[in-house]
Design a protein around this motif. Structure first.
Motif, mmCIF file in Angstrom:
data_model
loop_
_atom_site.group_PDB
_atom_site.id
_atom_site.type_symbol
_atom_site.label_atom_id
_atom_site.label_comp_id
_atom_site.label_asym_id
_atom_site.label_seq_id
_atom_site.Cartn_x
_atom_site.Cartn_y
_atom_site.Cartn_z
ATOM 1 N N VAL A 1 -2.655 3.336 42.652
ATOM 2 C CA VAL A 1 -1.270 3.064 42.246
ATOM 3 C C VAL A 1 -1.074 1.593 41.915
ATOM 4 C CG1 VAL A 1 1.148 3.131 42.995
ATOM 5 C CG2 VAL A 1 -0.408 4.988 43.633
ATOM 6 N N HIS A 2 -0.401 1.361 40.791
ATOM 7 C CA HIS A 2 -0.016 0.000 40.385
ATOM 8 C C HIS A 2 1.500 -0.024 40.239
ATOM 9 C CE1 HIS A 2 -4.198 -1.283 39.457
ATOM 10 N NE2 HIS A 2 -4.348 0.047 39.436
ATOM 11 N N GLU A 3 2.100 -1.211 40.363
ATOM 12 C CA GLU A 3 3.564 -1.285 40.386
ATOM 13 C C GLU A 3 4.095 -2.378 39.468
ATOM 14 O OE1 GLU A 3 5.090 -1.933 44.306
ATOM 15 O OE2 GLU A 3 3.871 -0.356 45.212
ATOM 16 N N ALA A 4 5.327 -2.140 38.977
ATOM 17 C CA ALA A 4 6.090 -3.191 38.290
ATOM 18 C C ALA A 4 7.564 -2.955 38.606
ATOM 19 C CB ALA A 4 5.859 -3.145 36.782
ATOM 20 N N ILE A 5 8.366 -4.019 38.524
ATOM 21 C CA ILE A 5 9.769 -3.907 38.942
ATOM 22 C C ILE A 5 10.742 -3.777 37.774
ATOM 23 C CG2 ILE A 5 9.373 -5.096 41.125
ATOM 24 C CD1 ILE A 5 10.713 -7.584 39.859
ATOM 25 N N ASN A 6 10.249 -3.908 36.554
ATOM 26 C CA ASN A 6 11.108 -3.653 35.380
ATOM 27 C C ASN A 6 10.221 -3.450 34.160
ATOM 28 O OD1 ASN A 6 10.587 -6.256 34.065
ATOM 29 N ND2 ASN A 6 11.830 -7.131 35.704
ATOM 30 N N GLY A 7 10.841 -3.091 33.052
ATOM 31 C CA GLY A 7 10.077 -2.772 31.849
ATOM 32 C C GLY A 7 9.302 -3.942 31.286
ATOM 33 N N ILE A 8 9.864 -5.127 31.390
ATOM 34 C CA ILE A 8 9.185 -6.296 30.819
ATOM 35 C C ILE A 8 7.903 -6.597 31.585
ATOM 36 C CG2 ILE A 8 9.397 -8.806 30.526
ATOM 37 C CD1 ILE A 8 12.337 -8.304 29.773
ATOM 38 N N GLU A 9 8.021 -6.594 32.923
ATOM 39 C CA GLU A 9 6.818 -6.843 33.733
ATOM 40 C C GLU A 9 5.788 -5.736 33.492
ATOM 41 O OE1 GLU A 9 7.115 -8.000 38.078
ATOM 42 O OE2 GLU A 9 5.860 -6.234 38.263
ATOM 43 N N ALA A 10 6.278 -4.514 33.334
ATOM 44 C CA ALA A 10 5.366 -3.389 33.126
ATOM 45 C C ALA A 10 4.593 -3.540 31.814
ATOM 46 C CB ALA A 10 6.148 -2.081 33.138
ATOM 47 N N LEU A 11 5.294 -3.928 30.753
ATOM 48 C CA LEU A 11 4.611 -4.092 29.461
ATOM 49 C C LEU A 11 3.550 -5.190 29.539
ATOM 50 C CD1 LEU A 11 7.575 -3.689 26.972
ATOM 51 C CD2 LEU A 11 5.515 -2.278 27.032
ATOM 52 N N GLU A 12 3.874 -6.260 30.251
ATOM 53 C CA GLU A 12 2.891 -7.341 30.414
ATOM 54 C C GLU A 12 1.649 -6.815 31.124
ATOM 55 O OE1 GLU A 12 6.155 -10.985 30.709
ATOM 56 O OE2 GLU A 12 5.052 -10.375 32.498
ATOM 57 N N LYS A 13 1.867 -6.027 32.167
ATOM 58 C CA LYS A 13 0.725 -5.503 32.924
ATOM 59 C C LYS A 13 -0.073 -4.480 32.113
ATOM 60 C CE LYS A 13 2.247 -6.511 37.597
ATOM 61 N NZ LYS A 13 2.561 -6.039 38.950
ATOM 62 N N VAL A 14 0.621 -3.722 31.290
ATOM 63 C CA VAL A 14 -0.078 -2.759 30.421
ATOM 64 C C VAL A 14 -1.002 -3.518 29.467
ATOM 65 C CG1 VAL A 14 0.250 -1.160 28.488
ATOM 66 C CG2 VAL A 14 1.646 -0.924 30.545
ATOM 67 N N LEU A 15 -0.478 -4.584 28.880
ATOM 68 C CA LEU A 15 -1.259 -5.337 27.900
ATOM 69 C C LEU A 15 -2.427 -6.079 28.541
ATOM 70 C CD1 LEU A 15 1.710 -6.643 25.733
ATOM 71 C CD2 LEU A 15 -0.063 -5.033 25.010
ATOM 72 N N LEU A 16 -2.269 -6.453 29.798
ATOM 73 C CA LEU A 16 -3.326 -7.202 30.484
ATOM 74 C C LEU A 16 -4.336 -6.303 31.186
ATOM 75 C CD1 LEU A 16 -1.181 -10.072 32.086
ATOM 76 C CD2 LEU A 16 -2.838 -10.314 30.226
ATOM 77 N N ALA A 17 -4.007 -5.014 31.301
ATOM 78 C CA ALA A 17 -4.876 -4.113 32.076
ATOM 79 C C ALA A 17 -6.239 -3.958 31.415
ATOM 80 C CB ALA A 17 -4.209 -2.753 32.218
ATOM 81 N N SER A 18 -7.297 -4.143 32.201
ATOM 82 C CA SER A 18 -8.643 -3.980 31.638
ATOM 83 C C SER A 18 -8.989 -2.499 31.495
ATOM 84 C CB SER A 18 -9.666 -4.690 32.523
ATOM 85 O OG SER A 18 -9.509 -4.278 33.860
ATOM 86 N N THR A 19 -8.408 -1.682 32.353
ATOM 87 C CA THR A 19 -8.591 -0.225 32.262
ATOM 88 C C THR A 19 -7.227 0.404 32.012
ATOM 89 O OG1 THR A 19 -10.324 -0.424 33.935
ATOM 90 C CG2 THR A 19 -9.506 1.794 33.475
ATOM 91 N N PRO A 20 -7.111 1.279 31.022
ATOM 92 C CA PRO A 20 -5.791 1.855 30.723
ATOM 93 C C PRO A 20 -5.266 2.706 31.878
ATOM 94 C CG PRO A 20 -7.431 2.468 29.047
ATOM 95 C CD PRO A 20 -8.168 1.798 30.149
ATOM 96 N N PHE A 21 -3.964 2.788 31.969
ATOM 97 C CA PHE A 21 -3.363 3.655 32.985
ATOM 98 C C PHE A 21 -3.449 5.112 32.517
ATOM 99 C CE2 PHE A 21 -1.293 -0.485 33.586
ATOM 100 C CZ PHE A 21 -1.633 -0.701 34.914
ATOM 101 N N ASP A 22 -3.475 6.011 33.501
ATOM 102 C CA ASP A 22 -3.579 7.432 33.180
ATOM 103 C C ASP A 22 -2.227 8.129 33.158
ATOM 104 O OD1 ASP A 22 -6.547 7.746 33.094
ATOM 105 O OD2 ASP A 22 -6.346 6.948 35.122
#
Lengths: 127, 207
Positions: A29-50
């Motif tokens: 499980v990975h977490e973010a507190i809003n859409g902006i933080e989530a998009l940043e984490k999506v773009l930085l993720a080395s492995t895509p989320f499922d």
């Protein structure tokens, strides 16, 4: 390797509740507190989320905005479950239009959450 | 393309200079076809508290995010009862972004929101009550805990209570313990409520 679920919700208690249910079933499980933080984490993720578990009402960027932007990204897309306190039919339509696969109304019972997660990730699709 | 864009900006700036800045003209400009003119009008109307109703009325209709931002800022700066009621109306919007923006703006107006909070916390719409509880989170008002205890003792909607429990986990004291324990009995079949109450009680006892 455990499948990666991204929980996006501004409420810390909700994130912790979902984390316990999902980790208990073998997911990472990975977490973010809003859409902006989530998009940043999506773009930085080395492995895509499922799978994405997305709250509707969040400050800075709500769940609809996050999903709309996510679906425009040139990445490997994954299913999304949108969750909200709002149970109106129009909210479900908005969620589907934004790119959600399911729309669930809070509070979500553990069995129901895992049922939808397994449905989207494949039968028994966990760790 | 760059030249065309520059030309457009120049035209808008000239246009701005030629516009009257009296309150009536600014209110009229809130419905201008040009978003830049609407944004400037929204911003300049912050100097005219008597025009708060016009800003509030425009808030629920304005499609442009940047104009809405100016409307919210001006309403927050004015901060009178009309402005607060306009922001509260934003909580009832079908637009999730506006609901969140209005909620965030209201958090900046603790003194103006407080007299209206009892009414909003008993609004017939549970979604408005949820937003009202969220506003309490940043209100820094001495009655916050008592309002939350009242919510979890009387509200029948599980998500309103759940939102209040989340907040009591942060601001609650031993004064909330009894109400939290009673809430468990009201929602015996809701695992999330039980989880959140246990977490809140743990935090209260740790403090």
């Amino acid at each position: 390797m455990a499948q990666r679920i991204f929980v996006i919700d501004d409420a810390a208690t909700v994130r912790l509740y979902h984390r316990q249910i999902l980790e208990g079933a073998g997911f990472e499980v990975h977490e973010a507190i809003n859409g902006i933080e989530a998009l940043e984490k999506v773009l930085l993720a080395s492995t895509p989320f499922d799978l994405y578990l997305v709250d509707v009402n969040m400050p800075k960027q709500d769940g609809y905005g996050f999903l709309r932007e996510l679906r425009q990204l040139d990445i490997r897309q994954a299913p999304a479950i949108m969750i909200s306190t709002e149970a109106q039919a129009i909210d479900r339509v908005k969620a589907w239009e934004a790119g959600a696969n399911f729309y669930l109304v809070k509070p979500i019972k553990p069995d129901a959450l895992l049922g939808y997660v397994h449905l989207l990730l494949g039968a028994g699709g966990t760790a | 393309m760059g030249i065309i864009k520059d030309k457009k900006i120049k035209i808008v700036q000239q246009d701005e200079r030629s516009r009257a800045r009296d309150p009536d003209s600014l209110v009229a400009a809130l419905t201008d076809a040009d978003p830049t003119a609407r944004r400037w009008a929204a911003r300049d109307l912050a100097d005219f508290p008597a025009m708060a109703s016009a800003l509030a009325e425009r808030l629920t209709l304005e499609p442009e995010a940047s104009v809405r931002e100016a409307l919210l800022l001006s309403l927050t700066q004015i901060g009178n009862r009309v402005a607060v009621e306009g922001l509260l109306a934003g909580l009832r919007s079908d637009d999730a972004a506006l609901r969140n923006e209005a909620s965030e703006a209201l958090k900046d107006l603790p003194d103006a929101v407080a007299p209206l909070m009892s009414d909003v916390l008993t609004d017939p719409d549970p979604d408005v009550r949820i937003f009202a509880v969220n506003v309490l989170e940043s209100l820094r008002h001495p009655d916050v805990e008592q309002w939350l205890i009242q919510v979890i003792s009387t509200d029948t909607h599980v998500n309103v209570c759940a939102t209040a429990v989340d907040l009591l986990g942060e601001v609650g004291t031993t004064a909330a313990v009894s109400a939290l324990q009673s809430l468990k009995a009201r929602f015996p079949e809701e695992p999330y409520i039980h989880f959140a109450i246990d977490l809140a009680l743990k935090r209260i006892h740790e403090d």
